[in-house]
Design a protein around this motif. Structure first.
Motif, PDB file in Angstrom:
ATOM      1  N   THR A   9      13.979   9.122  -1.453  1.00 42.50           N
ATOM      2  CA  THR A   9      13.744  10.180  -1.188  1.00 42.50           C
ATOM      3  C   THR A   9      13.927  10.753   0.072  1.00 42.50           C
ATOM      4  O   THR A   9      14.069  12.119   0.494  1.00 42.50           O
ATOM      5  N   ARG A  10      14.018   9.903   1.056  1.00 41.33           N
ATOM      6  CA  ARG A  10      14.250  10.337   2.572  1.00 41.33           C
ATOM      7  C   ARG A  10      15.635  10.625   2.904  1.00 41.33           C
ATOM      8  O   ARG A  10      16.544  10.033   2.256  1.00 41.33           O
ATOM      9  N   SER A  11      15.837  11.497   3.905  1.00 36.60           N
ATOM     10  CA  SER A  11      16.914  11.798   4.473  1.00 36.60           C
ATOM     11  C   SER A  11      17.391  10.660   5.368  1.00 36.60           C
ATOM     12  O   SER A  11      16.664   9.745   5.806  1.00 36.60           O
ATOM     13  N   PRO A  12      18.962  10.490   5.649  1.00 35.59           N
ATOM     14  CA  PRO A  12      19.272   9.343   6.453  1.00 35.59           C
ATOM     15  C   PRO A  12      18.698   9.322   7.629  1.00 35.59           C
ATOM     16  O   PRO A  12      18.689   8.094   8.448  1.00 35.59           O
ATOM     17  N   GLY A  13      18.286  10.468   8.295  1.00 32.72           N
ATOM     18  CA  GLY A  13      17.797  10.414   9.576  1.00 32.72           C
ATOM     19  C   GLY A  13      16.296   9.931   9.925  1.00 32.72           C
ATOM     20  O   GLY A  13      15.722   9.872  10.689  1.00 32.72           O
ATOM     21  N   ASP A  14      15.685  10.104   8.600  1.00 40.06           N
ATOM     22  CA  ASP A  14      14.197   9.765   8.490  1.00 40.06           C
ATOM     23  C   ASP A  14      14.058   8.176   8.866  1.00 40.06           C
ATOM     24  O   ASP A  14      14.819   7.374   8.497  1.00 40.06           O
ATOM     25  N   PRO A  15      13.013   7.756   9.479  1.00 32.73           N
ATOM     26  CA  PRO A  15      12.395   6.422   9.656  1.00 32.73           C
ATOM     27  C   PRO A  15      12.257   5.760   8.325  1.00 32.73           C
ATOM     28  O   PRO A  15      11.695   6.494   7.362  1.00 32.73           O
ATOM     29  N   LYS A  16      12.426   4.454   8.298  1.00 33.11           N
ATOM     30  CA  LYS A  16      12.262   3.689   7.035  1.00 33.11           C
ATOM     31  C   LYS A  16      10.890   3.103   7.255  1.00 33.11           C
ATOM     32  O   LYS A  16      10.382   2.874   8.496  1.00 33.11           O
ATOM     33  N   VAL A  17      10.164   2.975   6.144  1.00 33.88           N
ATOM     34  CA  VAL A  17       8.944   2.370   5.946  1.00 33.88           C
ATOM     35  C   VAL A  17       9.185   0.735   5.918  1.00 33.88           C
ATOM     36  O   VAL A  17       9.698   0.328   5.070  1.00 33.88           O
ATOM     37  N   LEU A  18       8.849   0.006   6.966  1.00 34.40           N
ATOM     38  CA  LEU A  18       9.204  -1.410   7.011  1.00 34.40           C
ATOM     39  C   LEU A  18       8.333  -2.039   6.291  1.00 34.40           C
ATOM     40  O   LEU A  18       8.446  -2.989   5.487  1.00 34.40           O
ATOM     41  N   SER A  19       6.917  -1.885   6.537  1.00 32.89           N
ATOM     42  CA  SER A  19       5.867  -2.646   5.989  1.00 32.89           C
ATOM     43  C   SER A  19       4.698  -1.734   5.825  1.00 32.89           C
ATOM     44  O   SER A  19       4.433  -0.617   6.704  1.00 32.89           O
ATOM     45  N   LYS A  20       3.794  -1.767   4.766  1.00 33.10           N
ATOM     46  CA  LYS A  20       2.394  -1.053   4.928  1.00 33.10           C
ATOM     47  C   LYS A  20       1.406  -1.947   5.325  1.00 33.10           C
ATOM     48  O   LYS A  20       1.163  -2.945   4.554  1.00 33.10           O
ATOM     49  N   GLY A  21       0.616  -1.358   6.144  1.00 33.64           N
ATOM     50  CA  GLY A  21      -0.523  -2.186   6.520  1.00 33.64           C
ATOM     51  C   GLY A  21      -1.905  -1.806   5.689  1.00 33.64           C
ATOM     52  O   GLY A  21      -1.786  -1.015   4.722  1.00 33.64           O
ATOM     53  N   ALA A  22      -2.752  -2.317   6.118  1.00 29.57           N
ATOM     54  CA  ALA A  22      -4.098  -2.196   5.405  1.00 29.57           C
ATOM     55  C   ALA A  22      -4.365  -0.691   5.772  1.00 29.57           C
ATOM     56  O   ALA A  22      -4.192  -0.038   6.800  1.00 29.57           O
ATOM     57  N   SER A  23      -4.959   0.186   4.579  1.00 28.55           N
ATOM     58  CA  SER A  23      -5.246   1.508   4.709  1.00 28.55           C
ATOM     59  C   SER A  23      -6.655   1.610   4.950  1.00 28.55           C
ATOM     60  O   SER A  23      -7.529   1.177   4.122  1.00 28.55           O
ATOM     61  N   SER A  24      -6.817   2.236   6.317  1.00 30.46           N
ATOM     62  CA  SER A  24      -8.274   2.252   6.603  1.00 30.46           C
ATOM     63  C   SER A  24      -8.803   3.656   6.185  1.00 30.46           C
ATOM     64  O   SER A  24     -10.113   3.995   6.078  1.00 30.46           O
ATOM     65  N   SER A  25      -7.778   4.584   5.710  1.00 30.92           N
ATOM     66  CA  SER A  25      -8.091   5.960   5.439  1.00 30.92           C
ATOM     67  C   SER A  25      -8.730   6.100   4.109  1.00 30.92           C
ATOM     68  O   SER A  25      -9.297   7.190   3.580  1.00 30.92           O
ATOM     69  N   LEU A  26      -8.442   5.168   3.401  1.00 30.04           N
ATOM     70  CA  LEU A  26      -8.939   5.071   1.881  1.00 30.04           C
ATOM     71  C   LEU A  26     -10.530   4.426   1.736  1.00 30.04           C
ATOM     72  O   LEU A  26     -10.560   3.272   2.443  1.00 30.04           O
ATOM     73  N   GLY A  27     -11.416   5.212   1.377  1.00 27.85           N
ATOM     74  CA  GLY A  27     -12.768   4.777   1.124  1.00 27.85           C
ATOM     75  C   GLY A  27     -12.685   3.967  -0.360  1.00 27.85           C
ATOM     76  O   GLY A  27     -12.071   3.929  -0.908  1.00 27.85           O
ATOM     77  N   ALA A  28     -13.937   3.515  -0.421  1.00 28.27           N
ATOM     78  CA  ALA A  28     -13.991   2.712  -1.440  1.00 28.27           C
ATOM     79  C   ALA A  28     -13.991   3.530  -2.728  1.00 28.27           C
ATOM     80  O   ALA A  28     -13.171   3.123  -3.660  1.00 28.27           O
ATOM     81  N   SER A  29     -14.160   5.062  -2.579  1.00 26.26           N
ATOM     82  CA  SER A  29     -14.117   5.720  -3.802  1.00 26.26           C
ATOM     83  C   SER A  29     -12.735   6.131  -4.319  1.00 26.26           C
ATOM     84  O   SER A  29     -12.245   6.001  -5.172  1.00 26.26           O
ATOM     85  N   ASP A  30     -11.885   6.146  -3.116  1.00 27.61           N
ATOM     86  CA  ASP A  30     -10.660   6.429  -3.209  1.00 27.61           C
ATOM     87  C   ASP A  30      -9.893   5.301  -3.632  1.00 27.61           C
ATOM     88  O   ASP A  30      -8.970   5.471  -4.567  1.00 27.61           O
ATOM     89  N   ARG A  31     -10.304   3.966  -3.438  1.00 21.33           N
ATOM     90  CA  ARG A  31      -9.687   2.816  -3.893  1.00 21.33           C
ATOM     91  C   ARG A  31     -10.034   2.681  -5.438  1.00 21.33           C
ATOM     92  O   ARG A  31      -9.200   2.355  -6.347  1.00 21.33           O
TER      93      ARG A  31
END
Length: 183
Positions: A9-31
């Motif tokens: 869904t990204r446009s050609p100029g958008d940066p690509k996601v190379l890898s996804k690290g550990a998400s610290s923004s998700l709490g236990a209830s979100d997980r």
């Protein structure tokens, strides 16, 4: 896998996601909400595809359509639980759990030869209901507003230099001679 799918869904100029690290923004209830969402989707698929087998295992022949409807409900609740705001999905799961319990209680009649299977299913649904309730409580407490005065934006106009300056700019624009010949 999801990072690669998001690249579609990204446009050609958008940066690509190379890898996804550990998400610290998700709490236990979100997980937990995310895991319950995936569980719900899996259970929904099983209910849609294996409705006849489930009805037979529970002694509920003739309720295949109902089981398929419950499967569609599970998939929808699972998708909502995977969204940015999982609260509606988890609430939907809790309501669905209550409906499932009532349905299973009706199948717990004395004449049902599969009564033992119904009892196991009731225990499983009760356990999942406890997880859903814990998740909902966690989501509510994690994402609730802090107690105190609410922010008051009534005095803001959205115009950096004020409404009168914006009106003046519009008047000046209307008074300027327009060149109608060229675009």
């Amino acid at each position: 896998m999801l990072a690669r799918a998001a690249d579609i869904t990204r446009s050609p100029g958008d940066p690509k996601v190379l890898s996804k690290g550990a998400s610290s923004s998700l709490g236990a209830s979100d997980r937990l909400a995310r895991n319950l969402g995936w569980f719900s989707i899996g259970l929904g698929v099983v209910e849609l595809v294996g409705a006849r087998r489930l009805a037979s295992l529970l002694g509920m022949r003739g309720a295949e359509g109902l089981i398929r409807a419950y499967g569609a409900r599970e998939i929808a609740a699972g998708m909502m639980s995977l969204s940015a705001n999982p609260n509606p999905g988890i609430k939907s799961r809790i309501v669905g759990d209550a409906i499932d319990i009532v349905t299973l209680l009706a199948a717990l009649r004395h004449g049902n030869p599969r009564r033992g299977n119904v009892e196991v299913a009731l225990l499983a649904v009760a356990g999942i209901t406890v997880l859903d309730l814990i998740c909902q409580k966690g989501l509510t407490s994690r994402h609730a507003r802090a107690p105190g005065p609410y922010r008051d934006y009534r005095d803001r106009s959205g115009f950096p230099q004020g409404v009168n300056a914006a009106r003046g700019a519009a008047r000046k624009e209307r008074q300027a001679p327009e060149d109608k010949a060229g675009f």
